[in-house]
Every structure is written in structure tokens, then in C-alpha cells.
Design a protein around this motif. Structure first.
Motif, PDB file in Angstrom:
ATOM      1  N   THR A 177       0.841  -1.205   0.000  1.00 44.02           N
ATOM      2  CA  THR A 177       0.000   0.000   0.000  1.00 44.02           C
ATOM      3  C   THR A 177       0.870   1.247   0.000  1.00 44.02           C
ATOM      4  OG1 THR A 177      -0.141   0.014   2.424  1.00 44.02           O
ATOM      5  CG2 THR A 177      -1.906  -1.121   1.206  1.00 44.02           C
ATOM      6  N   LEU A 211      -3.012   9.695 -10.403  1.00 42.17           N
ATOM      7  CA  LEU A 211      -3.007   8.351 -10.994  1.00 42.17           C
ATOM      8  C   LEU A 211      -1.759   8.154 -11.842  1.00 42.17           C
ATOM      9  CD1 LEU A 211      -4.219   5.617 -11.670  1.00 42.17           C
ATOM     10  CD2 LEU A 211      -5.582   6.729 -13.459  1.00 42.17           C
ATOM     11  N   ILE A 231      -4.019  -0.242 -11.486  1.00 40.05           N
ATOM     12  CA  ILE A 231      -4.282   0.558 -10.285  1.00 40.05           C
ATOM     13  C   ILE A 231      -5.783   0.719 -10.075  1.00 40.05           C
ATOM     14  CG2 ILE A 231      -4.095   2.861  -9.272  1.00 40.05           C
ATOM     15  CD1 ILE A 231      -1.495   1.590  -9.020  1.00 40.05           C
ATOM     16  N   GLU A 232      -6.489   1.061 -11.136  1.00 39.53           N
ATOM     17  CA  GLU A 232      -7.933   1.276 -11.027  1.00 39.53           C
ATOM     18  C   GLU A 232      -8.660   0.003 -10.642  1.00 39.53           C
ATOM     19  OE1 GLU A 232      -8.453   2.902 -14.946  1.00 39.53           O
ATOM     20  OE2 GLU A 232      -8.589   4.959 -14.184  1.00 39.53           O
ATOM     21  N   ASN A 276      -8.104  -1.238  -6.935  1.00 40.16           N
ATOM     22  CA  ASN A 276      -8.588  -0.299  -5.917  1.00 40.16           C
ATOM     23  C   ASN A 276     -10.094  -0.024  -6.030  1.00 40.16           C
ATOM     24  OD1 ASN A 276      -6.215   0.886  -4.222  1.00 40.16           O
ATOM     25  ND2 ASN A 276      -5.429   0.773  -6.323  1.00 40.16           N
ATOM     26  N   MET A 299     -12.763   2.651  -5.320  1.00 41.53           N
ATOM     27  CA  MET A 299     -12.164   3.970  -5.131  1.00 41.53           C
ATOM     28  C   MET A 299     -12.039   4.694  -6.470  1.00 41.53           C
ATOM     29  SD  MET A 299      -8.390   4.893  -3.497  1.00 41.53           S
ATOM     30  CE  MET A 299      -8.770   4.091  -1.937  1.00 41.53           C
ATOM     31  N   MET A 316     -10.081   7.005  -8.800  1.00 40.65           N
ATOM     32  CA  MET A 316      -8.723   7.510  -8.944  1.00 40.65           C
ATOM     33  C   MET A 316      -8.682   9.001  -9.274  1.00 40.65           C
ATOM     34  SD  MET A 316      -6.693   4.983  -8.245  1.00 40.65           S
ATOM     35  CE  MET A 316      -7.916   4.593  -6.976  1.00 40.65           C
ATOM     36  N   LEU A 333      -8.417  11.177  -5.942  1.00 39.40           N
ATOM     37  CA  LEU A 333      -7.366  10.915  -4.954  1.00 39.40           C
ATOM     38  C   LEU A 333      -6.893  12.204  -4.291  1.00 39.40           C
ATOM     39  CD1 LEU A 333      -5.114   8.281  -6.779  1.00 39.40           C
ATOM     40  CD2 LEU A 333      -6.612   7.885  -4.810  1.00 39.40           C
ATOM     41  N   ASP A 360      -5.130   9.419   1.364  1.00 42.78           N
ATOM     42  CA  ASP A 360      -5.734   8.215   0.792  1.00 42.78           C
ATOM     43  C   ASP A 360      -4.705   7.097   0.730  1.00 42.78           C
ATOM     44  OD1 ASP A 360      -8.156   9.436   0.476  1.00 42.78           O
ATOM     45  OD2 ASP A 360      -7.930   9.833  -1.681  1.00 42.78           O
ATOM     46  N   VAL A 380      -3.647   3.672  -1.077  1.00 41.97           N
ATOM     47  CA  VAL A 380      -3.871   3.027  -2.365  1.00 41.97           C
ATOM     48  C   VAL A 380      -3.104   1.706  -2.429  1.00 41.97           C
ATOM     49  CG1 VAL A 380      -3.765   3.335  -4.868  1.00 41.97           C
ATOM     50  CG2 VAL A 380      -4.048   5.326  -3.385  1.00 41.97           C
ATOM     51  N   LYS A 381      -3.741   0.690  -2.975  1.00 42.26           N
ATOM     52  CA  LYS A 381      -3.112  -0.609  -3.188  1.00 42.26           C
ATOM     53  C   LYS A 381      -2.274  -0.536  -4.468  1.00 42.26           C
ATOM     54  CE  LYS A 381      -4.529  -5.495  -3.270  1.00 42.26           C
ATOM     55  NZ  LYS A 381      -5.731  -6.383  -3.303  1.00 42.26           N
TER      56      LYS A 381
END
Length: 365
Positions: free
Chosen positions: A97, A130, A144-145, A148, A151, A153, A156, A160, A162-163
Motif C-alpha cells: 500500500t 493516478l 491501479i484502477e 482499488n 475507489m 482515482m 485521490l 488516501d 492506495v493498493k
């Protein structure tokens, strides 16, 4: 009936070509859903600097190419991704994360699409958090999208969590502008070899392959010139001379824009100049296209790869380029070039165009 037949054929082909221990499921998830076993392999190869391209958990030629080269260096049989037997225990977790920090916003901002407007800025930042994350963690925005969800993007903000893939982060904040990095004598015997047909850079020490990265070389009239060259110098966080004449004809003119440094500078965060005027190895503002699209003469690679490569090379090193020579231009181009106001070549030109089509050159996600 036709759709059913196609599905049955696909299933049969997979059953024939994949061994029982295959890591890829028979029914590959629809993109952009990652396959965890492929993601783990990509992270492993990325860590070894046998670049798989962007980390996305999807099968592809660039990952397969990197895998086979790594297997070859280890004396292992070369296989497809589904059949490899590499020990990936050094990648215990494929995700970690990251908490967005207030200081990260220093590298994100307004990014004009035209060079005339870009030349008026002091810095060419990421256009979103992003994009900041995709470069920091060597991955595709779709990954990424997806990981997560739900969530957003686009929304952000600092704080926050983010994984992200568990790769070595690319740290833009550690890069300062350096006109010429110092020579490292112990690296002088190393050699970079590039075959533009396979779109890959290889770094050797003797017969040992130390690293290999996907690149986008030039093609056509502005193909990367084959030959044996030498690194003249390495610039960190370079500026960039945007010249339409260079883009279209490969010839410098007096009409140009000087673009400032930043991760979205067209030559990225590093410029490795060769003793062939106007030709070098450099970063990019479009890492998602590396290994897939063509450039206009130079060899570009992802910023996260070129910053690590630079730590293993030095000015004075030999660079051997193999591949087709530039295609001669038809006479109509020669006439067009004469119409330009062209300056004589300089002994040490600033970083040249990253020689791509204008549309792709400044297209942003």
C-alpha cells in the motif's frame, strides 16, 4: 453456433499447449483483471532488471521475452510464461500500500498539450495522481484502477491509502537536474547492445548479461542508425528542444520551443547521448507504449527503467546497435527540408526530439 465453436476451439488449444501445472487459468480473466501468477513473475523480473514492460498481470510478448532472457542467463530451459519453474519466493506479496502525501502534489499539476504552451512552464509535471502512481509503481493505470475498486482515482487526495504492486518505487523527488553525471571508470568495459528489431536493450559485462530493458527504437526514414557508438554523456532531468523540422525530417531548424524539465518532458528524466549527433537513449512521457510503438530515431524506455540503468553505465562506454538502416527519403522530402531555415549541426546538441508522431507525442490519458 459460431460463438460456441470458437469457444470450444480456444479451450482445446489451451488444453493442448498448456501443461497441467500451468500458472495461467484456462479462461483468462477479461482485461484489465490481473492474473496473480503473472503479476508475481513480472515483479520478479522487474526487480532483476530484466524488464517485463509495464506491470499489469497480463500475458504478453514483452514479459515472455524478458523471462526467456533471464532463464538463459541462469542456464535454464527457455519456456513460455505458463511453463516456467522459477523460484519466485523473493516476491512473497504482489501488493503493498501507498499513502498519498501532501508533498506528492508538488509533482502533479496542469500539463498543456501543445509545445508552445509547455515551453512557458518551469516544470512538466504529472497530469494526475493516478499518473504519478503508475510511474512510481511501474504499472498500467488499468491495474491501479482495478485493484482499488470502487475507489475513484480521479478523486485521490493526500491521506488516501492506495493498493499498488510491490516493486521498487520510482522516486521522482530524488532526481535533481545534473547536466553531466560523473564518469564511473569501473563500468567502462561494459557494453550496451541493442537490436532494434527485437526492441530491447541489453547490458553486458564480458559475456554476462547484467540487465535488459524493453525500448522503442526509431523506424523508417528516422530509424535508429546501426553501428558502434560511444556514450558522450548522461544528463539527469534534461530540458528538451522541440523542433517540428526534427520530427518531420530529422533536421534541426531555427524554429523550436525549449521545453522544461519534469517527468512529462518528452525525453523523460534521463538523456544518454551518443557520439552520433542527435541520437541517444532516454526516458519517456509515454511509458505505456514502450516496446509497442515506433519513435523517430532515438531509443526510449520507461523512466523507472532508465534511472536504474544509469546506475550501471557510464560515459565512454560502447553502444552497439544492430538493425535496419534508415530508409532513404523520396525527393519531395529533400525539397521540403531546403525550405526550412536550418542551422549547422552543433558539436554538442541539446537532447533531440524523442521522434514520435505529434499525436502520440503529447497525447495524455
Amino acid at each position: 453456433m459460431k460463438k460456441l465453436f470458437s469457444s470450444l476451439v480456444s479451450t482445446l488449444v489451451l488444453a493442448l499447449v498448456l501443461p497441467a501445472r500451468a500458472v495461467i487459468p484456462d479462461a483468462l480473466p477479461a482485461a484489465p483483471e490481473p492474473v496473480e501468477d503473472i503479476l508475481r513473475l513480472q515483479i520478479f523480473l522487474d526487480t532483476q532488471l530484466f524488464g517485463p514492460g509495464k506491470v499489469d498481470g497480463r500475458p504478453g510478448d514483452i514479459t515472455t521475452q524478458a523471462l526467456k532472457l533471464y532463464q538463459r542467463t541462469q542456464g535454464l530451459p527457455e519456456t513460455e510464461v505458463a511453463a516456467h519453474t522459477l523460484d519466485l519466493s523473493s516476491v512473497p506479496e504482489v501488493y503493498t500500500t501507498y499513502t498519498i502525501r501532501p508533498e506528492d502534489l508538488k509533482y502533479v499539476g496542469d500539463l498543456p498539450s501543445q509545445p508552445s504552451a509547455q515551453s512557458k512552464k518551469k516544470y512538466l509535471p504529472y497530469d494526475s495522481l493516478l499518473e504519478f502512481l503508475t510511474e512510481r509503481f511501474h504499472c498500467s493505470p488499468e491495474l491501479i484502477e482495478f485493484i482499488n475498486r470502487p475507489m475513484k482515482m480521479a478523486a485521490l487526495k493526500p491521506g488516501d491509502v492506495v493498493k499498488v504492486p510491490s516493486v521498487q518505487p520510482f522516486l521522482i523527488e530524488e532526481l535533481t537536474q545534473i547536466a553531466k553525471l560523473p564518469e564511473v571508470p569501473e563500468f567502462l568495459t561494459r557494453v550496451i547492445k541493442i537490436d532494434t528489431r527485437e526492441k530491447r536493450l541489453r547490458l553486458y559485462e564480458g559475456e554476462k548479461l547484467l540487465a535488459t530493458l524493453p525500448i522503442t527504437p526509431g523506424s523508417g526514414h528516422l530509424a535508429t542508425p546501426p553501428g558502434t557508438w560511444r556514450i558522450l554523456g548522461i544528463a539527469q532531468m534534461p530540458t528538451f528542444r522541440w523542433d517540428k523540422s526534427v520530427l518531420e525530417y530529422g533536421v534541426r531548424s531555427s524554429s523550436y520551443y525549449q521545453l522544461p524539465l519534469g517527468p512529462n518532458n518528452p525525453v523523460g528524466v534521463m538523456w544518454i547521448g551518443l557520439n552520433k549527433p542527435g541520437i541517444g537513449i532516454h526516458g519517456t512521457n509515454q511509458p505505456q507504449t514502450i516496446g509497442r510503438s515506433a519513435s523517430h530515431g532515438c531509443m526510449r524506455t520507461a523512466n523507472w527503467d532508465v534511472v536504474r540503468l544509469v546506475k550501471m553505465i557510464t560515459q565512454g562506454m560502447t553502444v552497439i546497435i544492430e538493425g535496419p538502416a534508415p530508409v532513404p527519403r523520396p525527393p519531395v522530402y529533400a525539397k521540403a527540408v531546403k525550405a526550412e531555415e536550418v542551422r549547422p549541426a552543433e558539436a554538442a546538441p541539446p537532447p533531440p526530439e524523442p521522434r514520435r508522431g505529434l499525436k502520440l507525442f503529447f497525447w495524455k490519458k
